[in-house]
Scaffold this motif. Structure first.
Motif, PDB file in Angstrom:
ATOM      1  N   PHE A  45       0.860  -1.175   0.000  1.00 20.24           N
ATOM      2  CA  PHE A  45       0.000   0.000   0.000  1.00 20.24           C
ATOM      3  C   PHE A  45       0.895   1.223   0.000  1.00 20.24           C
ATOM      4  N   SER A  46       0.559   2.205  -0.808  1.00 16.95           N
ATOM      5  CA  SER A  46       1.372   3.414  -0.929  1.00 16.95           C
ATOM      6  C   SER A  46       0.490   4.650  -0.860  1.00 16.95           C
ATOM      7  N   GLY A  47       0.987   5.644  -0.165  1.00  9.08           N
ATOM      8  CA  GLY A  47       0.365   6.961  -0.140  1.00  9.08           C
ATOM      9  C   GLY A  47       1.355   7.947  -0.751  1.00  9.08           C
ATOM     10  N   VAL A  48       0.891   8.777  -1.671  1.00  9.77           N
ATOM     11  CA  VAL A  48       1.747   9.731  -2.371  1.00  9.77           C
ATOM     12  C   VAL A  48       1.166  11.127  -2.176  1.00  9.77           C
ATOM     13  N   MET A  49       2.045  12.081  -1.825  1.00 10.95           N
ATOM     14  CA  MET A  49       1.612  13.471  -1.664  1.00 10.95           C
ATOM     15  C   MET A  49       2.620  14.413  -2.295  1.00 10.95           C
ATOM     16  N   GLY A  50       2.109  15.448  -2.893  1.00  7.11           N
ATOM     17  CA  GLY A  50       2.958  16.503  -3.420  1.00  7.11           C
ATOM     18  C   GLY A  50       3.029  17.652  -2.433  1.00  7.11           C
ATOM     19  N   GLU A  54       7.695  28.355  -2.256  1.00  6.41           N
ATOM     20  CA  GLU A  54       8.196  29.390  -3.150  1.00  6.41           C
ATOM     21  C   GLU A  54       9.449  28.935  -3.897  1.00  6.41           C
ATOM     22  N   SER A  55      10.350  28.213  -3.227  1.00  6.47           N
ATOM     23  CA  SER A  55      11.581  27.782  -3.893  1.00  6.47           C
ATOM     24  C   SER A  55      11.884  26.307  -3.782  1.00  6.47           C
ATOM     25  N   VAL A  56      10.909  25.520  -3.341  1.00  9.03           N
ATOM     26  CA  VAL A  56      11.090  24.072  -3.252  1.00  9.03           C
ATOM     27  C   VAL A  56       9.759  23.394  -3.571  1.00  9.03           C
ATOM     28  N   ARG A  57       9.842  22.262  -4.245  1.00 12.25           N
ATOM     29  CA  ARG A  57       8.642  21.474  -4.523  1.00 12.25           C
ATOM     30  C   ARG A  57       9.059  20.024  -4.646  1.00 12.25           C
ATOM     31  N   GLY A  58       8.090  19.129  -4.463  1.00 12.17           N
ATOM     32  CA  GLY A  58       8.435  17.728  -4.579  1.00 12.17           C
ATOM     33  C   GLY A  58       7.264  16.807  -4.324  1.00 12.17           C
ATOM     34  N   THR A  59       7.612  15.541  -4.258  1.00 15.40           N
ATOM     35  CA  THR A  59       6.644  14.479  -4.034  1.00 15.40           C
ATOM     36  C   THR A  59       7.223  13.520  -3.008  1.00 15.40           C
ATOM     37  N   CYS A  60       6.353  13.019  -2.135  1.00 15.64           N
ATOM     38  CA  CYS A  60       6.764  12.060  -1.111  1.00 15.64           C
ATOM     39  C   CYS A  60       5.886  10.824  -1.227  1.00 15.64           C
ATOM     40  N   LEU A  61       6.527   9.660  -1.220  1.00 16.08           N
ATOM     41  CA  LEU A  61       5.816   8.387  -1.265  1.00 16.08           C
ATOM     42  C   LEU A  61       6.145   7.604  -0.015  1.00 16.08           C
ATOM     43  N   GLY A  76     -10.340  -0.921  13.307  1.00 22.22           N
ATOM     44  CA  GLY A  76     -11.411  -0.748  12.337  1.00 22.22           C
ATOM     45  C   GLY A  76     -11.056   0.102  11.129  1.00 22.22           C
ATOM     46  N   ALA A  77      -9.852   0.676  11.098  1.00 21.47           N
ATOM     47  CA  ALA A  77      -9.464   1.509   9.953  1.00 21.47           C
ATOM     48  C   ALA A  77      -9.115   0.631   8.755  1.00 21.47           C
ATOM     49  N   ALA A  78      -9.524   1.037   7.582  1.00 24.07           N
ATOM     50  CA  ALA A  78      -9.196   0.322   6.347  1.00 24.07           C
ATOM     51  C   ALA A  78      -7.772   0.679   5.936  1.00 24.07           C
ATOM     52  N   ALA A  79      -7.002  -0.306   5.476  1.00 22.20           N
ATOM     53  CA  ALA A  79      -5.610  -0.082   5.064  1.00 22.20           C
ATOM     54  C   ALA A  79      -5.527   0.994   3.995  1.00 22.20           C
ATOM     55  N   ARG A  80      -6.458   1.015   3.065  1.00 23.21           N
ATOM     56  CA  ARG A  80      -6.448   2.002   1.986  1.00 23.21           C
ATOM     57  C   ARG A  80      -6.538   3.421   2.541  1.00 23.21           C
ATOM     58  N   ASP A  81      -7.479   3.643   3.442  1.00 27.05           N
ATOM     59  CA  ASP A  81      -7.644   4.969   4.035  1.00 27.05           C
ATOM     60  C   ASP A  81      -6.463   5.323   4.941  1.00 27.05           C
ATOM     61  N   TRP A  82      -5.993   4.329   5.694  1.00 24.67           N
ATOM     62  CA  TRP A  82      -4.956   4.610   6.670  1.00 24.67           C
ATOM     63  C   TRP A  82      -3.612   4.931   6.015  1.00 24.67           C
ATOM     64  N   VAL A  83      -3.250   4.291   4.926  1.00 22.95           N
ATOM     65  CA  VAL A  83      -1.972   4.626   4.290  1.00 22.95           C
ATOM     66  C   VAL A  83      -2.030   6.048   3.726  1.00 22.95           C
ATOM     67  N   GLY A  84      -3.182   6.477   3.256  1.00 21.46           N
ATOM     68  CA  GLY A  84      -3.332   7.863   2.821  1.00 21.46           C
ATOM     69  C   GLY A  84      -3.175   8.823   3.984  1.00 21.46           C
ATOM     70  N   GLU A  85      -3.750   8.470   5.123  1.00 23.21           N
ATOM     71  CA  GLU A  85      -3.618   9.308   6.318  1.00 23.21           C
ATOM     72  C   GLU A  85      -2.181   9.318   6.826  1.00 23.21           C
ATOM     73  N   LEU A  86      -1.511   8.174   6.786  1.00 20.27           N
ATOM     74  CA  LEU A  86      -0.095   8.136   7.187  1.00 20.27           C
ATOM     75  C   LEU A  86       0.751   9.030   6.278  1.00 20.27           C
TER      76      LEU A  86
END
Length: 168
Positions: A45-50, A54-61, A76-86
């Motif tokens: 399971f992977s969660g990706v966020m950008g 102003e002078s830095v940008r990126g993506t974290c997985l 009771g948390a679903a793995a899909r929802d929880w990896v996004g929250e993590l």
């Protein structure tokens, strides 16, 4: 113009690795740095966020097997929802670490993926950070671009702690 610099990516990835160990520890999962990431037939399971400033940008997985995600999840948390929250909390913690060094960023919403044979393909010579836990490996991978004049400052204390609200 934004460019990639391995030394900056490495420095920010070190901050993200620290944020990840702190985050997972807060949910009862102890992480230990380990070498290398190997493709596996295990469902990941992977969660990706950008993020952008102003002078830095990126993506974290953030990637981990289902068992590791569930080990950190509330009952009771679903793995899909929880990896996004993590992933959301990880980049939030990274944001605080960057702010303590003079860089501010805004965050996107997380995108969640599930798959097998996950294999990072970094654009630079900076390898993703890999951790081991009793429930499986955890991968933290950053791609970072900076303006030519971007510099991470020395760490300074923030005026607010995690979870506090400031109104101004």
């Amino acid at each position: 113009m934004f460019v990639e610099r391995s030394e900056t990516t490495r420095a920010i990835q070190t901050l993200a690795g620290s944020a990840c160990t702190e985050l997972m520890q807060a949910y009862g999962v102890t992480l230990v740095p380990t070498a290398g990431w190997a493709e596996s037939d295990e469902v990941m399971f992977s969660g990706v966020m950008g993020f952008v400033g102003e002078s830095v940008r990126g993506t974290c997985l953030l990637a981990a097997p289902q068992g590791t995600v569930e080990a950190a999840a509330p009952k009771g948390a679903a793995a899909r929802d929880w990896v996004g929250e993590l992933a959301n909390q990880l980049v939030g913690r990274l944001k605080a670490k960057l702010m303590a060094r003079g860089a501010t960023i805004a965050l996107s919403t997380p995108v969640v993926l599930r798959g097998v044979k996950l294999s990072p393909l970094p654009r630079t010579d900076v390898d993703p950070v890999v951790f081991e836990s009793t429930s499986g490996k955890v991968l933290v991978w950053l791609e970072v671009e900076i303006e030519n004049d971007f510099q991470l400052g020395e760490e300074r204390a923030l005026k607010a702690s995690e979870g506090e609200l400031l109104v101004f």
